[in-house]
Design an enzyme around this catalytic site. Structure first.
Site, PDB file in Angstrom:
ATOM      1  N   ARG A  10      14.147   5.481 100.765  1.00 28.31           N
ATOM      2  CA  ARG A  10      14.638   4.912  99.654  1.00 28.31           C
ATOM      3  C   ARG A  10      16.266   5.525  99.446  1.00 28.31           C
ATOM      4  O   ARG A  10      16.704   4.833  98.855  1.00 28.31           O
ATOM      5  CB  ARG A  10      13.898   6.178  98.395  1.00 28.31           C
ATOM      6  CG  ARG A  10      12.330   5.018  98.490  1.00 28.31           C
ATOM      7  CD  ARG A  10      11.292   6.103  97.996  1.00 28.31           C
ATOM      8  NE  ARG A  10      12.072   5.191  96.463  1.00 28.31           N
ATOM      9  CZ  ARG A  10      12.573   5.659  95.218  1.00 28.31           C
ATOM     10  NH1 ARG A  10      13.330   6.537  95.421  1.00 28.31           N
ATOM     11  NH2 ARG A  10      12.378   4.964  94.685  1.00 28.31           N
ATOM     12  N   GLU A  50      -4.153  22.737 116.449  1.00 27.18           N
ATOM     13  CA  GLU A  50      -3.341  24.320 116.199  1.00 27.18           C
ATOM     14  C   GLU A  50      -1.679  24.088 116.187  1.00 27.18           C
ATOM     15  O   GLU A  50      -1.111  24.965 116.116  1.00 27.18           O
ATOM     16  CB  GLU A  50      -3.885  25.499 117.039  1.00 27.18           C
ATOM     17  CG  GLU A  50      -5.343  25.789 116.994  1.00 27.18           C
ATOM     18  CD  GLU A  50      -5.070  26.169 115.626  1.00 27.18           C
ATOM     19  OE1 GLU A  50      -4.657  27.377 115.053  1.00 27.18           O
ATOM     20  OE2 GLU A  50      -6.519  26.109 114.870  1.00 27.18           O
ATOM     21  N   ASP A  86      15.655   7.566  89.524  1.00 28.20           N
ATOM     22  CA  ASP A  86      14.250   8.470  89.544  1.00 28.20           C
ATOM     23  C   ASP A  86      14.162  10.116  89.490  1.00 28.20           C
ATOM     24  O   ASP A  86      15.392  10.823  89.285  1.00 28.20           O
ATOM     25  CB  ASP A  86      14.039   8.249  91.659  1.00 28.20           C
ATOM     26  CG  ASP A  86      13.200   6.803  91.298  1.00 28.20           C
ATOM     27  OD1 ASP A  86      12.928   6.488  90.420  1.00 28.20           O
ATOM     28  OD2 ASP A  86      13.357   6.344  92.686  1.00 28.20           O
ATOM     29  N   PRO A 130       3.619  23.327 108.784  1.00 29.28           N
ATOM     30  CA  PRO A 130       3.887  24.623 107.702  1.00 29.28           C
ATOM     31  C   PRO A 130       5.035  25.702 107.320  1.00 29.28           C
ATOM     32  O   PRO A 130       4.654  26.095 106.593  1.00 29.28           O
ATOM     33  CB  PRO A 130       2.498  24.435 107.173  1.00 29.28           C
ATOM     34  CG  PRO A 130       1.741  24.150 108.675  1.00 29.28           C
ATOM     35  CD  PRO A 130       2.621  23.758 109.516  1.00 29.28           C
TER      36      PRO A 130
END
Ligand code: SAM
Length: 247
Positions: A154, A116, A169, A89
């Site tokens: 893709r 963690e 898209d 993150p």
């Protein structure tokens, strides 16, 4: 494209990616995928791969040695230096342009953290890119790795077949895609927009383009800055939003 995924949960990766379009591309040999179980490389007698954090605090930290040895088991049998993506993150947020850029690589190694996270020293040693899939915290890097692999794949020629083109898209031209409809023409009193039934391709294209501009202006105005839009289209958006605000 060769994908290697360093993980404590290899089944999650192989089960998740061996279906549908990505599964077909693996079967066709357009992609290869290998999930490497970090636990297979621990030197601990009890199969341990994590330990308490130095300095105290909650949770466990994945240790450097098994991660490094699992990575080296790949590096020692390929003849190039692969990009090594640590899913975290704390990384740069993943987006379509990054998927396009990574699709040009010969192979990519993904490192999935758990608990963690991973001992910083092995990240310093092997990782080339730190990538997040959004501002929220998941229990592990497996789902983020699968998201990245799906989006990157893709963009690789031969993965999508003709009828699955990625051209229109969302994000393809910096805009969100227009709304889509299929049979029947009327469902619960809701009609398909008449223009889509007209058979006039030029008018359908113009309507779709307009819808893309409207959707993007309403839902993701931040995208408009970098999208490829003509001055006439910018004018259209300005007038559309002004009219809407007046209502
Ligand atoms: N302690 C870490 C922190 O605060 O940055 C979070 C660890 S998270 C519980 C466990 C693992 O999940 C991470 O090492 C990472 O591999 C993965 N992960 C969680 N959220 C993610 C996200 N938004 N994007 C990419 N990976 C994520």
């Amino acid at each position: 494209m060769e994908y290697y995924v360093l993980t404590l949960f290899p089944d999650m990766i192989t089960d998740g990616l061996h279906t549908s379009i990505i599964g077909r591309a693996i079967e066709d040999g357009v992609l290869s995928l290998e999930a490497v179980n970090i636990r297979d490389y621990t030197l601990s007698k009890h199969g341990k791969t994590d330990d308490y954090p130095y300095g105290g605090g909650a949770g466990m930290v994945m240790q450097a040695q098994p991660v490094y040895d699992a990575f080296m088991s790949i590096r020692n049998r390929i003849d190039y230096n692969p990009r090594v993506v640590y899913l975290t993150p704390q990384g740069k947020v993943f987006h379509q342009d990054m998927a396009k850029e990574l699709a040009l690589e010969k192979g990519i190694v993904f490192l999935c953290g758990h608990y963690e996270g991973v001992d910083e020293r092995v990240l310093d040693e092997i990782v080339t890119d730190e990538v997040s899939i959004g501002d929220y915290v998941l229990t592990g890097g497996e789902l983020p790795a699968m998201c990245m692999i799906d989006a990157i794949s893709r963009m690789i020629p031969g993965v999508l077949h003709n009828n699955e083109s990625a051209e229109d898209d969302s994000f393809g031209d910096g805009l969100l895609e227009f709304p889509q409809y299929s049979r029947p023409e009327i469902w619960r009193d809701r009609k398909v927009p008449a223009i889509l039934l007209s058979g006039d391709h030029a008018k359908v294209d113009a309507w779709r383009r307009e819808q893309s501009l409207i959707r993007t202006a309403e839902r993701r105005p931040d995208l408009l800055e970098n999208a490829v839009i003509s001055p006439k289209e910018r004018d259209f958006i300005r007038k559309y939003l002004a009219n809407k605000n007046e209502l």
